[in-house]
Design a protein around this motif. Structure first.
Motif, mmCIF file in Angstrom:
data_model
loop_
_atom_site.group_PDB
_atom_site.id
_atom_site.type_symbol
_atom_site.label_atom_id
_atom_site.label_comp_id
_atom_site.label_asym_id
_atom_site.label_seq_id
_atom_site.Cartn_x
_atom_site.Cartn_y
_atom_site.Cartn_z
ATOM 1 N N GLU A 1 0.855 -1.188 0.000
ATOM 2 C CA GLU A 1 0.000 0.000 0.000
ATOM 3 C C GLU A 1 0.890 1.235 0.000
ATOM 4 O O GLU A 1 1.705 1.420 0.900
ATOM 5 N N ALA A 20 -7.370 -10.082 5.454
ATOM 6 C CA ALA A 20 -7.067 -8.758 6.016
ATOM 7 C C ALA A 20 -7.213 -7.673 4.960
ATOM 8 O O ALA A 20 -7.757 -6.591 5.226
ATOM 9 N N TYR A 21 -6.749 -7.970 3.753
ATOM 10 C CA TYR A 21 -6.838 -6.988 2.660
ATOM 11 C C TYR A 21 -8.296 -6.697 2.288
ATOM 12 O O TYR A 21 -8.673 -5.545 2.089
ATOM 13 N N SER A 49 -10.884 -6.988 4.158
ATOM 14 C CA SER A 49 -11.673 -6.436 5.264
ATOM 15 C C SER A 49 -11.339 -4.985 5.592
ATOM 16 O O SER A 49 -11.944 -4.380 6.473
ATOM 17 N N GLN A 50 -10.385 -4.397 4.857
ATOM 18 C CA GLN A 50 -9.986 -3.021 5.155
ATOM 19 C C GLN A 50 -11.091 -2.028 4.794
ATOM 20 O O GLN A 50 -11.900 -2.258 3.919
#
Length: 245
Positions: free
Chosen positions: A225, A241-242, A244-245
């Motif tokens: 990022e 995780a990506y 759910s950002q």
């Protein structure tokens, strides 16, 4: 991590670009400003202190929003770019699918381009002729062999580029959104070929915005990022995780 198995080692890599901070309308104006030392640039760090190691035979997905540095990292690993700071070392042969069709001549036919592209990749004309039918069969382009490539759709050119680049098994296969222009059936065909290459020991770096295909092909994921590593490791955990950002 056993260092003897590492085939890609990126250490503290930073890539810097200089962006013009003023609008220049033509070449004459650019040359005048350059001669007068009046050109103003703004520093842009596309990657910052990236650390990334890949073992032989691993499959890594690289995810992130547009402009996060994914393609820059691949170009760094391929040797197209050099780091401003840090180091990059790679062991083994690379098949880079960063831009399918790179090295093709739009004025030449598909038949001529297969021989040309193979030569640029270091293969002999005899080798290309011996593998010609297999390439065209995979690309499904028998009916368009003698058509200039400039008249091909982006999907047709992608088929030919992928078929040429993967006709032999490299140590490292690098793919950057190369399947996004193909139709669904051809994407599945390419995924099958990549899975076969993985099963045979090829190391894979795969950039895609399609998280489903990343989960399917990759056991590990690197999340970038704005040039920074946000997370790396198990594919399912990083993808979750990506997303759910």
């Amino acid at each position: 991590m056993n260092e003897n198995n590492i085939v890609i080692d990126v250490k503290d890599a930073t890539v810097r670009f200089n962006m013009a901070s003023q609008k220049i309308n033509n070449l004459k104006e650019y040359i005048i400003k350059l001669a007068r030392k009046e050109l103003m640039f703004q520093e842009f760090l596309a990657l910052q202190d990236v650390n990334f190691q890949v073992k032989a035979g691993e499959s890594w997905g690289i995810v992130g929003t547009n402009g996060s540095g994914k393609s820059t990292l691949l170009k760094l690993i391929c040797g197209i770019l050099r780091p401003y700071k840090g180091s990059v070392s790679v062991s083994g042969s690379i098949a880079p699918l960063i831009e399918l069709g790179a090295g093709f001549d739009g004025e030449l036919t598909a038949r001529e381009n297969v021989l040309l592209n193979g030569t640029l990749m270091g293969y002999s004309e005899e080798f290309m002729r011996n593998n010609f039918e297999e390439i065209i069969e995979f690309a499904e382009l028998w009916d368009f062999l003698d058509m200039p490539l400039k008249n091909y759709s982006s999907g047709m050119a992608a088929r030919l580029g992928f078929a040429v680049a993967t006709m032999v098994q490299p140590d490292i296969l690098i793919c950057d959104e190369v399947l996004s222009v193909g139709d669904y059936k051809f994407q599945e065909k390419c995924e099958t070929r990549m899975k076969h290459m993985l099963d045979s020991g090829t190391t894979l770096l795969y950039v895609s915005h399609t998280i489903k295909s990343v989960r399917t092909l990759c056991s590990h994921v690197l999340w970038l990022e704005k040039g920074h590593v946000m997370m790396k490791g198990d594919a399912e955990k990083v993808c979750d995780a990506y997303m759910s950002q």
